[in-house]
Design a protein around this motif. Sequence first.
Motif, PDB file in Angstrom:
ATOM      1  N   ARG A   3      -8.618  -1.692  -1.110  1.00 22.61           N
ATOM      2  CA  ARG A   3      -7.462  -2.717  -1.018  1.00 22.61           C
ATOM      3  C   ARG A   3      -7.945  -3.642   0.075  1.00 22.61           C
ATOM      4  O   ARG A   3      -8.313  -3.758   1.165  1.00 22.61           O
ATOM      5  CB  ARG A   3      -5.911  -1.953  -0.468  1.00 22.61           C
TER       6      ARG A   3
ATOM      7  N   ARG B 294       0.816  -1.256  -0.002  1.00 19.64           N
ATOM      8  CA  ARG B 294       0.072  -0.222  -0.054  1.00 19.64           C
ATOM      9  C   ARG B 294       0.892   1.143  -0.021  1.00 19.64           C
ATOM     10  O   ARG B 294       0.899   2.263  -0.898  1.00 19.64           O
ATOM     11  CB  ARG B 294      -0.974   0.141   1.257  1.00 19.64           C
TER      12      ARG B 294
ATOM     13  N   GLU C  14      -8.289   4.040  -2.270  1.00 14.67           N
ATOM     14  CA  GLU C  14      -7.148   2.919  -2.514  1.00 14.67           C
ATOM     15  C   GLU C  14      -7.232   2.135  -0.896  1.00 14.67           C
ATOM     16  O   GLU C  14      -7.263   0.988  -1.102  1.00 14.67           O
ATOM     17  CB  GLU C  14      -5.618   3.518  -2.461  1.00 14.67           C
TER      18      GLU C  14
ATOM     19  N   GLY D 284      -6.818  -2.624  -4.982  1.00 10.60           N
ATOM     20  CA  GLY D 284      -6.621  -1.247  -4.836  1.00 10.60           C
ATOM     21  C   GLY D 284      -7.867  -0.472  -5.286  1.00 10.60           C
ATOM     22  O   GLY D 284      -8.831  -0.829  -5.586  1.00 10.60           O
ATOM     23  N   ALA D 285      -7.529   1.093  -5.640  1.00 12.11           N
ATOM     24  CA  ALA D 285      -8.680   2.150  -5.799  1.00 12.11           C
ATOM     25  C   ALA D 285      -9.711   1.686  -6.837  1.00 12.11           C
ATOM     26  O   ALA D 285     -10.789   1.813  -6.600  1.00 12.11           O
ATOM     27  CB  ALA D 285      -8.018   3.315  -6.017  1.00 12.11           C
TER      28      ALA D 285
ATOM     29  N   SER E  67       2.641   1.754  -3.547  1.00 11.15           N
ATOM     30  CA  SER E  67       1.754   2.099  -4.436  1.00 11.15           C
ATOM     31  C   SER E  67       1.587   3.545  -4.155  1.00 11.15           C
ATOM     32  O   SER E  67       1.472   4.256  -5.269  1.00 11.15           O
ATOM     33  CB  SER E  67       0.514   1.123  -4.210  1.00 11.15           C
ATOM     34  N   ARG E  68       1.155   3.959  -3.018  1.00  8.86           N
ATOM     35  CA  ARG E  68       0.717   5.245  -2.770  1.00  8.86           C
ATOM     36  C   ARG E  68       1.771   6.266  -3.012  1.00  8.86           C
ATOM     37  O   ARG E  68       1.704   7.465  -3.648  1.00  8.86           O
ATOM     38  CB  ARG E  68       0.326   5.391  -1.268  1.00  8.86           C
TER      39      ARG E  68
END
Length: 181
Positions: A63, A14, A59, A136-137, A17-18
């Motif tokens: 997730r 996470r 997100e 994910g989002a 990815s962010r």
Amino acid sequence: MSLGKKNAEMIEKRESSRLLFDEEETNSGKRKREGENSNSTKNGSVLDEMMREEERLKERSNRKDYWLFEGIIVKVMSKGLMGKGYYKQKGVVRKVIDRYLAEIEMLENKHLLRVDQEELETVLPQIGGLVKIVNGAYRGENAKLVAIDTDKFCAKVVVEKGIYDGRVLKAVEYEDICKLA
């Protein structure tokens, strides 16, 4: 794999990815605002920040620790199935059982297997191929693979249908997308 280790990996995914998403947004936002005056920059930055915060919330809420969907192509990575010739073979998920277990029809010989998602891997299509966003989002959306960044282990996709039609996602991790059958 222990539950604690699995949770730590999810948090790490996470965060990475962010970070990738924020880097892409920040860099493109700076280029867009270079020619604007200071008033519109302040308003734009507030709006940009609100949009980034909305993406982060989306997100987090979408997730999950499970990622299986019917109709995706996966690769069997179970060494226990090596003797039977299924190791590193591809199949189509025909049925998802209790979120974590998949009934897979093997592409080569049409045999049906039941395999846990821990022993499966997502498959990427060629550029231009269709994918399902499995985590994910934008979880559950279909998209088209536009580019692959092998250095960052992520891909650029364009959402195909639905309310996000045409939206470009610049840094989707390999594990978050999977080839559609």
